[in-house]
Design an enzyme around this catalytic site. Structure first.
Site, PDB file in Angstrom:
ATOM      1  N   THR A 156       0.476  -0.709  -0.450  1.00 53.02           N
ATOM      2  CA  THR A 156       0.538   0.207   0.201  1.00 53.02           C
ATOM      3  C   THR A 156       0.815   1.910  -0.071  1.00 53.02           C
ATOM      4  O   THR A 156       1.594   1.447   0.231  1.00 53.02           O
ATOM      5  CB  THR A 156      -0.504   0.005   1.177  1.00 53.02           C
ATOM      6  OG1 THR A 156      -1.525   1.238   1.616  1.00 53.02           O
ATOM      7  CG2 THR A 156      -0.099   0.077   2.382  1.00 53.02           C
ATOM      8  N   TYR A 160      -2.128   0.338   9.862  1.00 56.39           N
ATOM      9  CA  TYR A 160      -2.122  -0.080   8.987  1.00 56.39           C
ATOM     10  C   TYR A 160      -0.988   0.013   7.867  1.00 56.39           C
ATOM     11  O   TYR A 160      -0.650  -1.452   7.420  1.00 56.39           O
ATOM     12  CB  TYR A 160      -3.685   0.013   7.753  1.00 56.39           C
ATOM     13  CG  TYR A 160      -3.238  -0.661   6.299  1.00 56.39           C
ATOM     14  CD1 TYR A 160      -4.008  -1.395   6.294  1.00 56.39           C
ATOM     15  CD2 TYR A 160      -3.570   0.734   5.016  1.00 56.39           C
ATOM     16  CE1 TYR A 160      -4.114  -1.689   4.981  1.00 56.39           C
ATOM     17  CE2 TYR A 160      -3.487   0.620   4.403  1.00 56.39           C
ATOM     18  CZ  TYR A 160      -4.031  -1.084   4.168  1.00 56.39           C
ATOM     19  OH  TYR A 160      -3.830  -1.290   2.525  1.00 56.39           O
TER      20      TYR A 160
END
Length: 344
Positions: free
Chosen positions: A125, A151
């Protein structure tokens, strides 16, 4: 080749599997616990390409079942999509994110090494970059990793595990750092949509901007929030690089080709190298839908950087990947047609 796709019943996983089945002769095992994935996606893939998919439903953290799967099936490559992915939720429940995203990935990578898997494609990501120094400038893969939420940190940790493992074993990997993914499969037809078939973004309690905006446009939500209107951007709202789901899916095929051709591990950004603000996306969704839905200013969410834009130069230079749907209206229109048809 025989592939294992973890999280293959989810949004990105199912679209990638569709492109793999469409463009190759691979056999695919889909592993998903269906907590956030959807059986409808797997059923549709099986209908489109009979006898090419085996579906297994269990938690990736179940070491006994995972060990049995690898003991009984030889995989040439793993595509690892399974992860928790909501930034604000990761801030609230960090241990859950480290367990699901890091510990479970570690168990999977361990099996890959012990059972001689050659290739590993990892869904990473843009969140690994954190808050870039220069807002609005494209980020390349040399940008220091400095995630500002659990995250992003969890994905960074798995990248590091893969790097270290690849140096100590024969496993080779590509980490694809996704930017913001949206849209629906361009192979969807009016007939498919009319029968609640095809592929698009199904979500339980959606948080992605385009999905949420189109739920408002189709009267599935009364209104939506704009989280932060005083960021240091042109209109005060966050800027993101939005990529069509089919272009992202095809990046995985290009990554597999790269590994097969070079035998080298690598990291690639996957985006279009330009961004749109939250307000620009909302206005585009209103234009395409013809609905002036309600978007209300709200407080910033924890862990949201002001701008994230990908430099995709490396991916374009080193792989066969060529974006086909690099247009915000195309992305939103495909998503809107899907949302209009979506019943469940």
């Amino acid at each position: 080749m025989k592939l294992l796709c973890t999280g293959g019943a989810g949004y990105i996983g199912s679209h990638t599997i569709f492109q793999l089945l469409k463009q190759t002769s691979f056999q695919i095992v889909v592993l998903d616990d269906l907590r956030t994935g959807f059986l409808q996606n797997v059923t549709y893939l099986e209908q489109c390409y009979p006898n090419r998919i085996t579906f297994m439903q269990f938690d990736l953290g179940d070491k006994t079942k995972l060990e049995a799967l690898f003991a009984n099936t030889r995989f040439d490559a793993i595509l690892h999509f399974s992860a928790s992915l909501i930034v604000s939720e990761s801030v609230e429940y960090p241990l859950q994110y480290y367990q699901n995203n890091v510990a479970n990935a570690l168990g999977l990578i361990d099996c890959c090494v012990r059972y001689g898997v050659q290739y590993f494609i990892f869904s990473s990501t843009a969140a690994v970059y954190g808050e870039p120094d220069s807002i609005g400038q494209a980020i390349d893969e040399k940008t220091p990793l400095a995630p500002i939420n659990p995250y992003g940190a969890s994905k960074m940790m798995v990248e590091r595990i893969l790097r270290d493992v690849s140096e100590a074993s024969s496993l080779r990997y590509v980490a694809l750092r996704y930017f913001n993914v949206a849209g629906a499969c361009m192979d969807n037809t009016a007939d498919l949509l009319a029968n609640n078939m095809g592929l698009g973004q199904r979500s339980k309690n959606a948080t992605h901007l385009i999905k949420v905006a189109l739920e408002c446009a189709t009267a599935k939500r009364a209104s939506m929030n704009i989280f932060g209107t005083d960021y240091p951007t042109v209109d005060g709202t966050c800027i993101r690089d939005y990529i069509h789901i089919d272009d992202l899916a095809n990046a995985h095929l290009s990554a597999l080709e790269y590994l097969s051709d070079t035998g080298k591990s690598e990291v690639f950004n996957v985006g279009y190298s330009h961004g749109y603000s939250v307000k620009e996306v909302i206005e585009c969704a209103k234009k395409i839908s013809g609905v002036d839905f309600c978007a209300l200013p709200a407080a910033k969410r924890a862990g949201d950087p002001a701008a994230l834009i990908a430099s995709n130069a490396k991916l374009l230079a080193l792989t066969s990947w060529k974006p086909r749907f690099n247009n915000l209206e195309t992305i939103i229109r495909s998503a809107y047609e899907w949302e209009c048809a979506l019943k469940s």
